[in-house]
Structure formats: C-alpha cells, structure tokens
Motif scaffolding. Sequence first.
Motif, short mmCIF file in Angstrom:
data_model
loop_
_atom_site.label_atom_id
_atom_site.label_comp_id
_atom_site.label_asym_id
_atom_site.label_seq_id
_atom_site.Cartn_x
_atom_site.Cartn_y
_atom_site.Cartn_z
N ILE A 197 2.88 4.19 7.94
CA ILE A 197 2.32 3.46 8.64
C ILE A 197 1.65 3.83 9.76
O ILE A 197 0.98 3.12 10.91
CB ILE A 197 3.28 2.30 8.73
CG1 ILE A 197 4.44 1.58 6.98
CG2 ILE A 197 3.65 1.76 9.74
CD1 ILE A 197 5.49 1.26 6.57
N GLU A 198 3.19 5.30 10.30
CA GLU A 198 2.41 5.41 11.83
C GLU A 198 0.49 5.97 11.45
O GLU A 198 0.42 5.70 12.68
CB GLU A 198 3.13 7.09 12.06
CG GLU A 198 3.04 6.72 13.28
CD GLU A 198 3.49 8.37 13.80
OE1 GLU A 198 3.13 9.30 14.11
OE2 GLU A 198 5.32 8.48 12.80
N ARG A 199 0.57 6.51 10.87
CA ARG A 199 -0.75 6.62 10.55
C ARG A 199 -1.83 6.09 10.50
O ARG A 199 -2.71 5.81 11.09
CB ARG A 199 -0.85 8.23 9.13
CG ARG A 199 -2.25 8.45 9.10
CD ARG A 199 -2.19 9.43 8.31
NE ARG A 199 -3.15 10.18 7.35
CZ ARG A 199 -3.69 9.74 6.27
NH1 ARG A 199 -3.02 10.82 5.80
NH2 ARG A 199 -5.20 10.24 6.42
N ALA A 200 -1.38 4.78 9.37
CA ALA A 200 -2.10 3.84 9.32
C ALA A 200 -2.62 2.84 11.07
O ALA A 200 -3.63 2.74 11.18
CB ALA A 200 -1.72 2.21 8.19
N SER A 201 -1.89 2.76 11.60
CA SER A 201 -0.71 2.39 12.83
C SER A 201 -1.92 2.95 14.08
O SER A 201 -3.20 2.44 14.76
CB SER A 201 0.13 1.83 13.76
OG SER A 201 1.03 1.37 13.06
N ILE A 244 -2.12 3.58 1.91
CA ILE A 244 -1.77 1.83 3.06
C ILE A 244 -2.95 1.88 3.57
O ILE A 244 -4.25 2.84 3.49
CB ILE A 244 -0.71 3.01 3.82
CG1 ILE A 244 -0.60 1.78 4.60
CG2 ILE A 244 -1.32 3.46 4.57
CD1 ILE A 244 0.89 1.87 5.54
N THR A 245 -3.05 0.56 3.49
CA THR A 245 -4.80 0.13 4.30
C THR A 245 -4.22 0.44 5.90
O THR A 245 -2.80 0.90 6.44
CB THR A 245 -5.17 -1.06 3.84
OG1 THR A 245 -4.38 -2.12 5.18
CG2 THR A 245 -5.23 -1.75 2.50
N ALA A 246 -5.96 0.89 6.70
CA ALA A 246 -5.65 0.76 8.05
C ALA A 246 -4.93 -0.49 8.25
O ALA A 246 -5.00 -0.92 9.73
CB ALA A 246 -7.05 1.45 8.57
N ASN A 247 -5.10 -1.71 7.76
CA ASN A 247 -4.19 -2.94 8.44
C ASN A 247 -2.86 -3.28 8.08
O ASN A 247 -2.03 -3.49 7.89
CB ASN A 247 -4.74 -4.51 7.57
CG ASN A 247 -5.78 -4.36 8.51
OD1 ASN A 247 -6.59 -4.47 9.94
ND2 ASN A 247 -7.05 -5.03 7.91
N ARG A 248 -2.11 -1.59 7.72
CA ARG A 248 -1.02 -1.50 7.34
C ARG A 248 -0.45 -2.03 6.11
O ARG A 248 0.78 -2.84 5.85
CB ARG A 248 -0.35 -1.75 8.38
CG ARG A 248 -0.40 -0.85 9.38
CD ARG A 248 0.26 -1.07 10.80
NE ARG A 248 0.07 -2.18 11.60
CZ ARG A 248 -0.48 -2.47 12.52
NH1 ARG A 248 -1.35 -0.82 13.45
NH2 ARG A 248 -1.26 -3.73 12.99
N THR A 249 -1.29 -2.92 5.02
CA THR A 249 -0.34 -2.91 3.56
C THR A 249 -0.50 -2.12 2.74
O THR A 249 -1.05 -1.24 2.51
CB THR A 249 -1.59 -3.89 2.83
OG1 THR A 249 -1.83 -4.80 4.58
CG2 THR A 249 -1.48 -4.33 1.90
N SER A 261 -10.68 -2.61 3.79
CA SER A 261 -10.60 -1.61 2.85
C SER A 261 -10.23 -0.06 3.12
O SER A 261 -11.30 0.85 2.41
CB SER A 261 -12.53 -2.03 2.24
OG SER A 261 -12.85 -1.66 3.56
N VAL A 262 -9.94 0.15 3.95
CA VAL A 262 -9.40 1.78 4.51
C VAL A 262 -8.71 1.98 4.09
O VAL A 262 -7.41 1.61 4.63
CB VAL A 262 -10.12 1.65 6.48
CG1 VAL A 262 -9.61 3.65 6.49
CG2 VAL A 262 -11.61 1.95 6.67
N LEU A 263 -8.24 2.69 3.15
CA LEU A 263 -7.66 3.05 1.92
C LEU A 263 -6.71 4.67 3.57
O LEU A 263 -7.75 6.07 2.99
CB LEU A 263 -7.69 3.30 0.92
CG LEU A 263 -7.15 2.18 0.06
CD1 LEU A 263 -7.73 2.65 -1.24
CD2 LEU A 263 -5.66 1.63 0.68
N LEU A 264 -5.63 4.94 3.69
CA LEU A 264 -4.77 6.30 3.97
C LEU A 264 -3.93 6.74 3.32
O LEU A 264 -3.19 5.87 2.46
CB LEU A 264 -4.42 5.81 5.17
CG LEU A 264 -5.58 5.91 6.10
CD1 LEU A 264 -4.65 5.37 7.40
CD2 LEU A 264 -6.53 6.40 6.01
#
Length: 107
Positions: A78-82, A44-49, A28-31
Amino acid sequence: MFGDLMGMMGKIKETQKKVEETKARLNSVLLDEVSADGKIKISITANRTIKDVSIDEALLEDKEALEDYLVLTLNKAIERASQVHETEIGAVAKEGMPNIPGMDMIK
C-alpha cells in the motif's frame, strides 16, 4: 481580465480531466510486493486496490506468522502504491496549474 479568468478556468477543467484520466490509467498499473523471504506476494494497483495475494503453503500451518506476514507485506504494498499514485497525480496536477500570482509557493 475576464479572458484571463476564462482561460484559467479552462485550464483547471482540462487539468481535472487529465487527473481523472490518470486515475483510470493507474487502475492498470500493477505493482508486486514480496515478503523478504518470498513467502507472501501481493499484487496491487497504483490506485491501492489489492488484485492478488499468494501465500506459501508453509505459512498455512502457523496462523500468527501468516497474519504478521500479511500485515507487513500489505502495508509495504500500500505504501509503494501510494507513492506511485501521488507522484503520478501530482505531476499531472502541477503541470496543469495555472500561473496565479502568489500561488508559486505551492509545488
């Protein structure tokens, strides 16, 4: 000694549960990542979706530019979410690590 081992095992199970709960929360963490000129926006979610892609109409005229923008912006997202994912999971895992002699080198 056996009591210490059981306590340690309980702590590890508790930590695994917290890691799983954190992974679920990260859904549920959106970036949002936006290209430098704002023509592409990726959510993207913090789970890289990937949840959403927004593309400026002007890019629809130039396939190569669109592809370049997508690759760059998706990779940044993706880098930021990772980074967020690893920081969150790492904090929970480290907090729950039992104090095992000789394991203090793992941080």
